[in-house]
Design an enzyme around this catalytic site. Structure first.
Site, PDB file in Angstrom:
ATOM      1  N   LYS A  79       0.842  -1.201   0.000  1.00  0.00           N
ATOM      2  CA  LYS A  79       0.000   0.000   0.000  1.00  0.00           C
ATOM      3  C   LYS A  79       0.874   1.247   0.000  1.00  0.00           C
ATOM      4  O   LYS A  79       1.877   1.326   0.710  1.00  0.00           O
ATOM      5  CB  LYS A  79      -0.921  -0.013   1.221  1.00  0.00           C
ATOM      6  CG  LYS A  79      -1.961   1.113   1.234  1.00  0.00           C
ATOM      7  CD  LYS A  79      -2.866   1.009   2.457  1.00  0.00           C
ATOM      8  CE  LYS A  79      -3.915   2.121   2.470  1.00  0.00           C
ATOM      9  NZ  LYS A  79      -4.773   2.053   3.674  1.00  0.00           N
ATOM     10  N   SER A 154      -9.779   2.393   2.907  1.00  0.00           N
ATOM     11  CA  SER A 154      -8.943   3.145   1.978  1.00  0.00           C
ATOM     12  C   SER A 154      -7.991   2.282   1.166  1.00  0.00           C
ATOM     13  O   SER A 154      -7.433   2.725   0.161  1.00  0.00           O
ATOM     14  CB  SER A 154      -8.120   4.190   2.744  1.00  0.00           C
ATOM     15  OG  SER A 154      -7.202   3.555   3.625  1.00  0.00           O
ATOM     16  N   SER A 178      -9.762   0.053   7.022  1.00  0.00           N
ATOM     17  CA  SER A 178      -9.173   0.193   5.689  1.00  0.00           C
ATOM     18  C   SER A 178      -8.517  -1.066   5.130  1.00  0.00           C
ATOM     19  O   SER A 178      -8.192  -1.114   3.949  1.00  0.00           O
ATOM     20  CB  SER A 178      -8.153   1.338   5.680  1.00  0.00           C
ATOM     21  OG  SER A 178      -8.811   2.574   5.806  1.00  0.00           O
TER      22      SER A 178
END
Length: 396
Positions: A79, A154, A178
């Site tokens: 990420k 997210s 997330s």
């Protein structure tokens, strides 16, 4: 290629160990998959152009007879909230567009030490503020199962990449869902580890009392294997717990053989059986409880009356901490800088933050600054912290 990219990380590691498949072959297969589907999914913000070279090095070390980590040579996606030396780290924001950190996050360094191959950086809601990966400055990520749907957020990029077979495993970060929420809507496995169990050094901060870094995968065992690599104490992180962690992978393997849960007590929070939770979700939850009972687990109902205030408290604590954390992006030291001749530092800062932050980030900064402001601190942020204490007592 299809057979390689469909393997779990554990299955791939076995083929790598037996040299039935090389890391270079596995990495190339995943890079080809990324090239084939990225036009429609947009899970990656950056693809590592040194991945094949790193994979070749692992193959050479294995051929030389070196004892390697179980996951050595397995590709992984990261990420973009995590700093990576030699690769851009933008946190999905124009504010950090093009920034290449001079250091690796601790979790990234541990992946490299174990010999995993970084495929690249995955898309995300800007500074992890969002639940759909629609708030990235670099375009939305789509759900691989249905391109008209969101992959969650997210960390939708990591979940979508794993679901689309672009990577067998990935890293995400979780502040208020997330990792877990994208896993739920992409059919993957996502884990938010115990607070302090995984280092956050090098993770671009959103809300420091809530952020955690964790694994994304297609199987429980793969998530456990990744946790075993990234978990453990880190002196660079003041919130890191100084304790020994048992092997999560060993527990996952034991459970796969048919766990005996006799003597283990499970609490079901009665307040969560409420309106607003879909019938499908409630049915799957009850199925899980039935599996626990069938394995000998003792299921008891518990009350946590303060839970109903949790979301309201979260949406005050998170923006307040985000407002403080994002103050560092001031155009002076690093990041985007928008300026014209004759402007003061304050004018440059205002122009840079106006251009660099997207609308969702601006909304949360404004809300958080308001909640922390004189005259409102006790009514908003202070009250939310009191609610958090009540929730902790319910859990205890």
């Amino acid at each position: 290629m299809t057979s390689i990219i469909s393997l779990s990380a554990a299955e791939l590691s076995e083929k790598l160990a037996s040299r039935e498949v090389s890391s270079e072959e596995a990495t190339k297969a995943h890079l080809e998959r990324i090239e084939a589907v990225e036009g429609s999914i947009n899970a990656f913000l950056h693809v590592n152009d040194e991945a094949l070279a790193a994979a070749k090095q692992i193959d050479e070390r294995r051929a030389a007879g070196e004892q390697l980590h179980e996951l050595a040579g397995v590709p992984i996606a990261i990420k973009d909230v995590l700093t990576t030396k030699g690769m851009p780290s933008t946190s999905g924001s124009r504010m950090l567009e093009g920034w290449v950190p001079p250091y690796d996050a601790t979790v990234v360094a541990r992946l490299k030490q174990a010999g995993l191959i970084a495929l690249g950086k995955t898309n995300m809601d800007e500074f992890a503020m969002g639940s759909s990966t629609e708030h990235s400055a670099f375009g939305p990520t789509k759900n691989p199962w249905d391109l008209d749907r969101i992959p969650g957020g997210s960390g939708g990029g990591s979940a979508a990449a794993v679901a689309a077979l672009e990577a067998p495993i990935a890293l995400g970060s979780d502040t208020g869902g997330s990792i877990r929420q994208p896993a739920a809507v992409t059919g993957t496995v996502g884990v938010k580890p115990t607070y302090g169990g995984v280092s956050r050094y090098g993770s671009i901060a959103l809300a420091s009392s809530l952020d955690q870094v964790g694994p994304v995968s297609r199987t429980v065992l793969d998530a456990a294997l990744v946790h075993d690599v990234i978990g453990g104490h880190d002196p660079h992180d003041a919130t890191s717990l100084e304790r020994e962690w048992p092997s999560f992978a060993a527990a996952a393997r034991e459970g796969a053989d048919g766990a005996d849960l006799t003597g283990v007590r499970f609490g079901v929070v009665k307040e969560l059986d409420a309106d607003g939770i879909s019938a499908d979700v409630q049915a799957r939850f009850k199925d899980a409880v039935a599996v626990i009972e069938a394995a000998g687990g003792e299921v008891t109902q518990i009350s946590a009356p303060s839970f109903k205030y949790a979301v309201a408290a979260y949406y005050l604590i998170l923006p307040a901490e985000a407002s403080s954390n994002l103050a560092r992006f001031d155009s002076v030291r690093y990041g985007l800088r928008v300026e014209e001749p004759g402007q003061t530092v304050e004018q440059v800062m205002a122009a840079s933050r106006e251009a660099g932050f997207g609308p969702e980030v601006k909304r949360r900064i404004i809300l958080g600054t308001y909640a922390l402001s004189a005259g409102y601190y006790d009514a908003y942020y202070g009250s939310a912290q009191k609610v958090r204490t009540l929730i902790q007592r319910d859990l205890e």
